[in-house]
Design an enzyme around this catalytic site. Structure first.
Site, PDB file in Angstrom:
ATOM      1  N   LYS A  35      36.242  27.887  44.411  1.00  0.00           N
ATOM      2  CA  LYS A  35      36.756  28.281  43.189  1.00  0.00           C
ATOM      3  C   LYS A  35      36.099  28.978  42.310  1.00  0.00           C
ATOM      4  O   LYS A  35      36.282  30.232  41.659  1.00  0.00           O
ATOM      5  CB  LYS A  35      37.906  27.208  42.587  1.00  0.00           C
ATOM      6  CG  LYS A  35      38.620  26.374  43.398  1.00  0.00           C
ATOM      7  CD  LYS A  35      39.759  27.140  44.088  1.00  0.00           C
ATOM      8  CE  LYS A  35      40.756  26.112  44.738  1.00  0.00           C
ATOM      9  NZ  LYS A  35      40.230  25.480  45.773  1.00  0.00           N
ATOM     10  N   LYS A  67      45.066  24.775  39.240  1.00  0.00           N
ATOM     11  CA  LYS A  67      44.926  24.262  40.321  1.00  0.00           C
ATOM     12  C   LYS A  67      43.466  23.512  40.143  1.00  0.00           C
ATOM     13  O   LYS A  67      42.581  23.573  39.412  1.00  0.00           O
ATOM     14  CB  LYS A  67      44.565  25.178  41.537  1.00  0.00           C
ATOM     15  CG  LYS A  67      43.728  26.455  41.414  1.00  0.00           C
ATOM     16  CD  LYS A  67      43.906  27.243  42.493  1.00  0.00           C
ATOM     17  CE  LYS A  67      43.162  28.588  42.163  1.00  0.00           C
ATOM     18  NZ  LYS A  67      43.173  29.666  43.147  1.00  0.00           N
ATOM     19  N   ARG A  94      43.868  36.468  53.441  1.00  0.00           N
ATOM     20  CA  ARG A  94      42.512  35.942  53.810  1.00  0.00           C
ATOM     21  C   ARG A  94      41.732  37.184  54.602  1.00  0.00           C
ATOM     22  O   ARG A  94      42.401  37.471  55.611  1.00  0.00           O
ATOM     23  CB  ARG A  94      43.015  34.561  54.514  1.00  0.00           C
ATOM     24  CG  ARG A  94      41.766  34.164  55.633  1.00  0.00           C
ATOM     25  CD  ARG A  94      40.609  34.012  54.506  1.00  0.00           C
ATOM     26  NE  ARG A  94      40.949  32.757  53.548  1.00  0.00           N
ATOM     27  CZ  ARG A  94      40.933  31.403  53.879  1.00  0.00           C
ATOM     28  NH1 ARG A  94      40.633  30.975  55.114  1.00  0.00           N
ATOM     29  NH2 ARG A  94      41.295  30.769  52.791  1.00  0.00           N
ATOM     30  N   ARG A 142      49.159  35.203  53.909  1.00  0.00           N
ATOM     31  CA  ARG A 142      49.822  33.943  53.995  1.00  0.00           C
ATOM     32  C   ARG A 142      51.037  34.013  52.975  1.00  0.00           C
ATOM     33  O   ARG A 142      50.941  34.194  51.885  1.00  0.00           O
ATOM     34  CB  ARG A 142      48.908  32.569  53.675  1.00  0.00           C
ATOM     35  CG  ARG A 142      47.943  32.306  54.729  1.00  0.00           C
ATOM     36  CD  ARG A 142      46.674  33.233  54.711  1.00  0.00           C
ATOM     37  NE  ARG A 142      46.092  33.362  53.363  1.00  0.00           N
ATOM     38  CZ  ARG A 142      45.379  32.413  53.129  1.00  0.00           C
ATOM     39  NH1 ARG A 142      44.777  31.551  53.631  1.00  0.00           N
ATOM     40  NH2 ARG A 142      44.558  32.585  51.924  1.00  0.00           N
ATOM     41  N   ARG A 159      52.869  29.001  46.797  1.00  0.00           N
ATOM     42  CA  ARG A 159      51.691  29.012  47.483  1.00  0.00           C
ATOM     43  C   ARG A 159      52.157  29.622  48.897  1.00  0.00           C
ATOM     44  O   ARG A 159      52.882  29.280  49.500  1.00  0.00           O
ATOM     45  CB  ARG A 159      51.292  27.352  47.636  1.00  0.00           C
ATOM     46  CG  ARG A 159      51.109  26.529  46.360  1.00  0.00           C
ATOM     47  CD  ARG A 159      50.912  25.134  46.715  1.00  0.00           C
ATOM     48  NE  ARG A 159      52.297  24.526  47.039  1.00  0.00           N
ATOM     49  CZ  ARG A 159      52.242  23.242  47.801  1.00  0.00           C
ATOM     50  NH1 ARG A 159      51.323  22.539  47.645  1.00  0.00           N
ATOM     51  NH2 ARG A 159      53.321  22.898  48.304  1.00  0.00           N
ATOM     52  N   ASP A 193      39.796  35.150  49.591  1.00  0.00           N
ATOM     53  CA  ASP A 193      41.301  35.399  49.324  1.00  0.00           C
ATOM     54  C   ASP A 193      41.545  36.226  48.142  1.00  0.00           C
ATOM     55  O   ASP A 193      41.040  36.309  47.313  1.00  0.00           O
ATOM     56  CB  ASP A 193      41.802  33.841  48.908  1.00  0.00           C
ATOM     57  CG  ASP A 193      41.826  32.982  50.017  1.00  0.00           C
ATOM     58  OD1 ASP A 193      41.480  33.080  51.007  1.00  0.00           O
ATOM     59  OD2 ASP A 193      41.934  31.762  49.580  1.00  0.00           O
ATOM     60  N   GLU A 234      39.466  33.451  45.530  1.00  0.00           N
ATOM     61  CA  GLU A 234      38.943  32.440  46.112  1.00  0.00           C
ATOM     62  C   GLU A 234      37.481  32.726  46.999  1.00  0.00           C
ATOM     63  O   GLU A 234      37.990  34.098  47.803  1.00  0.00           O
ATOM     64  CB  GLU A 234      39.537  31.208  46.443  1.00  0.00           C
ATOM     65  CG  GLU A 234      40.431  30.445  45.876  1.00  0.00           C
ATOM     66  CD  GLU A 234      40.890  29.169  46.630  1.00  0.00           C
ATOM     67  OE1 GLU A 234      40.362  28.822  47.403  1.00  0.00           O
ATOM     68  OE2 GLU A 234      41.955  28.745  45.698  1.00  0.00           O
ATOM     69  N   ASN A 258      35.950  31.185  50.279  1.00  0.00           N
ATOM     70  CA  ASN A 258      35.797  30.201  50.973  1.00  0.00           C
ATOM     71  C   ASN A 258      34.930  30.047  51.905  1.00  0.00           C
ATOM     72  O   ASN A 258      34.534  30.769  52.868  1.00  0.00           O
ATOM     73  CB  ASN A 258      37.424  29.828  51.892  1.00  0.00           C
ATOM     74  CG  ASN A 258      38.317  29.728  50.959  1.00  0.00           C
ATOM     75  OD1 ASN A 258      38.779  28.651  50.329  1.00  0.00           O
ATOM     76  ND2 ASN A 258      39.161  30.857  50.540  1.00  0.00           N
TER      77      ASN A 258
END
Length: 336
Positions: free
Chosen positions: A146, A181, A231, A246, A254, A294, A302, A304
């Site tokens: 994050k 979050k 993603r 997504r 979400r 993301d 983000e 990841n």
């Protein structure tokens, strides 16, 4: 050492290498918990085996320091006709230093807690003893999934990281519609939206910050989430040319697949390419073999680096062999 390997690997990216059989250790969650129909680590293992490499597996708690960093691991063979709970057989097991393996692939899922940090410390020690670990343990530890976006403010939506209620009240007053979050979650866990009326803002902040004792993140809500939280995978500094959107379902905000989001491969936009190509060389230089960034709309949300997913969804919808690209890139690094 890892950074030198990654730098040199770029020199031979397009050359033909004579690849010998390698021992590849995957540090992952328990094999019995794999959902092989969508598990990215399974796809990696399958591709490695198809290229005649030996596949080994262990969990993080199998790693220990006994003079050297070693692990109790199992060598497995994936079955040709797998069943959900019967997809591999064990052909060997034993204790080996991590330097015994040609590559160690860290695929343990978050939460990124003190146990995870300890894992990266042990893997750092293994690197000093000659192990080749991917992603580089120090890179995993230094790249909060994050917080790392703060390095690229020109690519992100307005973001706040704090632990006090007053800061979130000011942030909400300015942006009206926000997402909150935790910093150490995954799969959409603990994500809340607070809209213009500010209802439950105080309660959400209290819960997520544990009454002001833990920092959390807030971002301006991006309505483009309706088209999907995309993603984008980056392997060895190269961008996979398909984005996996997504898309939230049933009134959710979400899009995470773990939260019921629908995964649909979409064409990469000009903005997607700009963001991915900006990040790719920086992540590669730091020893990050695999990253999953993301993007919502035109904003990076983000980065990841622990256990990015999406390999099987992209392959199933496009035929693009992401796992093959991953293992081939790994081979090129190791044959330099």
């Amino acid at each position: 050492m890892i950074q030198v390997l990654f730098h040199r690997a770029t020199i031979v990216r397009n050359t033909t290498q004579l690849i010998t059989t390698m021992n590849i250790l995957f540090i992952a969650d328990p094999l019995a918990k794999f959902k092989i129909i969508k598990e990215t680590t399974y796809a990696m293992m399958k591709s490695a085996q198809a290229r005649d490499h030996k596949v080994w597996a262990c969990v993080a708690s199998d790693i220990r320091s006994v003079g050297c960093i070693q692990a109790h691991a199992q060598q497995i063979v994936l079955k040709d006709h797998p069943e959900p709970t019967d997809w591999y057989r064990v052909v060997a097991e034993g204790e080996h230093p991590l330097s015994f393996y040609d590559a160690v692939v860290m695929r343990k899922d978050p939460p990124f807690d003190v146990n995870y940090v300890t894992d990266t410390w042990l893997l750092d020690a293994a690197v000093r003893q000659g192990a080749k670990v991917f992603n580089a343990p120090s890179a995993i530890r230094n790249h909060s999934e994050k917080v790392s976006i703060l390095e690229f403010p020109e690519l992100t939506a307005p973001t706040l990281i704090a632990s006090d209620k007053a800061s979130f009240q000011k942030f909400h007053a300015k942006h009206q519609d926000i997402i909150l979050k935790p910093l150490d979650g995954m799969g959409g866990s603990g994500v809340f939206r607070v809209t213009e009326n500010g209802m439950n803002l105080g309660s959400v902040v209290e819960v997520l910050t544990e009454n002001g004792t833990r920092p959390i993140m807030a971002q301006r809500f991006l309505p483009e989430i309706a088209q999907g939280d995309k993603r984008i995978l980056i392997i060895g500094g190269q961008v996979v040319p398909h984005a996996l959107a997504r898309i939230p379902q049933d009134g959710e905000v979400r899009g995470n697949m773990a939260a019921g989001g629908k995964a649909v491969v979409v064409e990469m936009s000009e903005s997607d390419w700009r963001i991915a190509n900006t990040l790719a060389p920086t992540l590669w230089a730091r020893g990050i073999l695999l990253a999953g960034i993301d993007v919502i709309g035109e904003c990076l949300t983000e980065i990841n680096v622990t256990s990015p997913t999406g390999f099987q969804e992209i392959f199933n919808q496009t035929g693009f062999d992401v796992a093959g690209m991953f293992i081939e890139t790994l081979e090129k690094i190791l044959t330099v």
